[in-house]
Design an enzyme around this catalytic site. Structure first.
Site, PDB file in Angstrom:
ATOM      1  N   ASN A 183     116.054  -9.000 120.017  1.00 55.61           N
ATOM      2  CA  ASN A 183     116.302  -8.555 121.390  1.00 55.61           C
ATOM      3  C   ASN A 183     117.060  -9.658 122.117  1.00 55.61           C
ATOM      4  O   ASN A 183     116.464 -10.660 122.523  1.00 55.61           O
ATOM      5  CB  ASN A 183     114.982  -8.255 122.097  1.00 55.61           C
ATOM      6  CG  ASN A 183     115.185  -7.875 123.562  1.00 55.61           C
ATOM      7  OD1 ASN A 183     116.311  -7.690 124.024  1.00 55.61           O
ATOM      8  ND2 ASN A 183     114.094  -7.760 124.302  1.00 55.61           N
ATOM      9  N   PRO A 184     118.375  -9.511 122.285  1.00 52.78           N
ATOM     10  CA  PRO A 184     119.175 -10.592 122.897  1.00 52.78           C
ATOM     11  C   PRO A 184     118.759 -10.924 124.322  1.00 52.78           C
ATOM     12  O   PRO A 184     119.072 -12.003 124.829  1.00 52.78           O
ATOM     13  CB  PRO A 184     120.603 -10.032 122.860  1.00 52.78           C
ATOM     14  CG  PRO A 184     120.578  -8.922 121.859  1.00 52.78           C
ATOM     15  CD  PRO A 184     119.198  -8.350 121.926  1.00 52.78           C
ATOM     16  N   THR A 215     118.828  -5.057 119.066  1.00 55.10           N
ATOM     17  CA  THR A 215     118.525  -3.931 119.947  1.00 55.10           C
ATOM     18  C   THR A 215     119.419  -3.993 121.182  1.00 55.10           C
ATOM     19  O   THR A 215     119.826  -5.065 121.626  1.00 55.10           O
ATOM     20  CB  THR A 215     117.052  -3.952 120.378  1.00 55.10           C
ATOM     21  OG1 THR A 215     116.764  -5.182 121.057  1.00 55.10           O
ATOM     22  CG2 THR A 215     116.137  -3.835 119.159  1.00 55.10           C
ATOM     23  N   GLY A 241     109.983 -11.360 123.093  1.00 53.17           N
ATOM     24  CA  GLY A 241     108.665 -11.575 123.660  1.00 53.17           C
ATOM     25  C   GLY A 241     107.707 -10.593 123.015  1.00 53.17           C
ATOM     26  O   GLY A 241     107.947 -10.099 121.903  1.00 53.17           O
ATOM     27  N   ASP A 242     106.628 -10.253 123.725  1.00 54.02           N
ATOM     28  CA  ASP A 242     105.633  -9.348 123.152  1.00 54.02           C
ATOM     29  C   ASP A 242     105.991  -7.876 123.329  1.00 54.02           C
ATOM     30  O   ASP A 242     105.300  -7.000 122.800  1.00 54.02           O
ATOM     31  CB  ASP A 242     104.266  -9.624 123.781  1.00 54.02           C
ATOM     32  CG  ASP A 242     103.755 -11.019 123.434  1.00 54.02           C
ATOM     33  OD1 ASP A 242     103.716 -11.348 122.239  1.00 54.02           O
ATOM     34  OD2 ASP A 242     103.420 -11.783 124.364  1.00 54.02           O
ATOM     35  N   GLY A 275     105.933 -15.020 127.242  1.00 56.95           N
ATOM     36  CA  GLY A 275     104.540 -15.211 126.877  1.00 56.95           C
ATOM     37  C   GLY A 275     104.339 -15.579 125.417  1.00 56.95           C
ATOM     38  O   GLY A 275     103.636 -16.517 125.077  1.00 56.95           O
TER      39      GLY A 275
END
Length: 570
Positions: A183-184, A215, A241-242, A275
């Site tokens: 995910n850029p 993505t 991230g999450d 996070g």
């Protein structure tokens, strides 16, 4: 930095070329077993060096006959001043004999410096007896000891097989096939560069086949995971991230063969966001290169997943947390501050705590373990059970008794498990405990311990005990007490704080008292409609990789000093 990057690129190209020429892992193992008559070779005497396999390290000893001018027993790529005296097997990524049978190559990951906490891939090159006794790269010639006996091909192959066995002990899988999603726009940005510079070299040195997808919009990974041919992969590796792991779990959950997909494809995480909770829990780090190595050496670990039902009939899959109150506001209302990284949470907390806002609601829950001392005993049995399984060469999954095992083989080809307690729109089960909260500060329910680096809210969380850790705090406390409460998270004393109510539950329903147009419900850090919702746990439904079969959190203080009764139950 430019020189190091160039060397990394050259090394990656060399690995790709060597991988195409060298024999497969299965072939090497077969050769070693057949030609060495099943004997284990732990020591290899080479012209300039002696290599010894100990329990945890490969020891490299230069022969005294080597010239004093040549301060290294082998060549190292990228260059370093001296070859290491030993290499932990955990850091060894691959070992092989070159096609011309002249050199032994060992690829390993090494810290660039203790303070940077980053890894770089290096390669050790050892001349074999058939090779010219002059190391490449214009090194001084090394003098061979006079009495080195000839080394058979079977012995060399057996030694390589031994190194690989120790580098990848059961149940660790070699050459895992990875489906990588980048995910850029994750966190502060730069996930593309992080993957290419810090992660790809480690994966490629470990000979992991990679399929990399960037993505382009939020939610895309749900569709990609839903349509994925899972037969071609062992891992899904979101670099983000999450949020991206959340999408992958939900995509797999929407498949007709959801249970089979969730039990086969290990969902991992390269931390590139704010996070990075998943990586902190599974690998004990938010550093991308350290997480990459932990994935290469990861232990298959069953992971509890949760079904979340909303009033509109939607059913979600949650792997991390569910939040309402101050924590949810903190998570969602600071989205625009992602550029701040983890500091956004500190800023958001101070802003919200000053307001002393409360969040009235009713919480109904199926409590399984109530008192904090009982929770410590439960945690101790779970950790010891999981670690025992890994030590015996088994995947981690049944270290602690809990709910039903929804990820087991029975019905493994079917869709998601049924809901034992129905949905949020059904009648509340009679045996649930209902707790009204007039002045709630935070409601936080976690499936993992860390919610961010240095933020272990759920210190008693276990990966597959079939239970969620549920905490509540009051909102009508002073600012000073609220600050101390949050500081206790970082110090590791949050669990024992008297202001914290802590339970282990198998299901719950939360109902806000009032409709708030600005109200926030957070599921795995993603905003959901401000309305009642219900959650239940599916024990061991998912699969991931961890370092030891348990979360890399210290646990509640004193968990390993439980009472005699608890020890007897363990």
């Amino acid at each position: 930095m430019g020189d190091v990057r160039q060397l990394q690129d050259e090394h990656a190209a060399a690995i790709a070329k060597a991988s195409a020429q060298e024999p497969t892992m299965q072939a090497v193992t077969s050769q070693a077993t057949t030609s060495a008559s099943g004997k284990i070779v732990d020591i290899l005497q080479l012209p300039a060096v002696k290599l010894t396999c100990l329990k945890d390290h490969l020891v490299i000893q230069e022969h005294a006959a080597a010239t004093k001018k040549s301060r290294s027993c082998c060549s190292v790529t990228p260059p370093r001043r001296l070859a290491p005296g030993s290499v932990p097997f955990y850091n060894i990524l691959w070992a092989y004999i070159t096609p011309d049978r002249n050199y032994l190559h060992i690829d390993f990951a090494e810290e660039t410096s203790p303070k940077k906490h980053e890894l770089i891939v290096r390669q050790l090159e050892f001349p074999l007896p058939s090779a010219p006794l002059q190391a490449p790269r214009e090194r001084e010639p090394l003098l061979s000891p006079p009495s080195i006996p000839p080394i058979s091909a079977a012995t060399l192959d057996a030694f390589v097989a031994r190194v690989l066995d120790l580098a990848y002990p059961a149940p660790i899988q070699r050459r895992k096939r990875a489906w990588v999603l980048v995910n850029p726009h994750a966190g502060p940005g730069g996930a593309d560069k992080i993957f290419e510079k810090k992660v790809r070299p480690i994966f490629e040195a470990a000979r992991m086949p990679l399929t990399v997808i960037r993505t382009t919009y939020s939610g895309e990974a749900v569709t990609l995971a839903q349509d994925l041919d899972i037969s071609g992969y062992d891992l899904a590796v979101p670099c983000s991230g999450d949020g991206l792991p959340h999408e992958v779990f939900n995509g797999l959950s929407k498949r007709p063969d959801a249970r089979r997909a969730l039990s086969k494809l290990a969902v991992c995480h390269i931390p590139c966001g704010s996070g990075n909770a998943m990586s902190c829990n599974l690998y004990g780090t938010h550093r991308p290169s350290l997480a990459a190595l932990a994935i290469v050496k990861g232990v298959p670990t069953k992971l509890d997943l949760c079904s979340v039902t909303l009033q509109d009939g939607e059913r979600l899959t949650s792997f991390l947390s569910q939040a309402y109150g101050l924590i949810a506001d903190l998570d969602i209302t600071t989205e625009h501050l992602r550029w701040m990284g983890a500091a956004r949470f500190t800023y958001g907390f101070l802003t919200l705590a000053i307001r002393k806002k409360t969040y009235p609601c009713d919480v109904a829950m199926k409590v399984e373990v109530g008192g904090k001392e009982e929770i410590k005993g439960h945690y101790a049995r779970g950790v010891k059970g999981a670690e025992s399984e890994v030590e015996n060469g088994e995947a981690s999954g049944d270290g602690e008794e809990g709910g039903s095992k929804d990820g087991e083989e029975e019905g493994v080809g079917e869709g998601m498990p049924g809901l034992k307690y129905g949905t949020v729109n059904d009648k509340l089960p009679e045996d649930w405990e209902v707790v009204p909260h007039e002045k709630l500060g935070s409601f936080y329910c976690g499936n993992m311990a860390y919610m961010a680096p240095d933020a272990s809210f759920f210190s008693a969380a276990l990966a597959n005990d079939g239970l969620l850790d549920l905490i509540t705090t009051d909102g009508d406390i002073s600012l000073w007490k609220n600050i101390n409460l949050q500081l206790s998270v970082e110090s590791g004393h949050f669990f024992d704080n008297p202001l914290v109510s802590y339970r282990k539950v198998s299901a719950f329903r939360l109902t806000p008292r009032y409709q708030d147009p600005n109200g926030v419900i957070s599921i795995d850090g993603e905003a959901r409609p401000f309305a009642p919702f219900q959650v239940e746990v599916h024990k061991g439904l998912g699969l991931t990789l961890s370092k030891r079969g348990v979360f890399e959190a210290p646990g509640p203080h004193g968990w390993d000093k439980v009472t005699t009764t608890e020890r007897l139950r363990a």
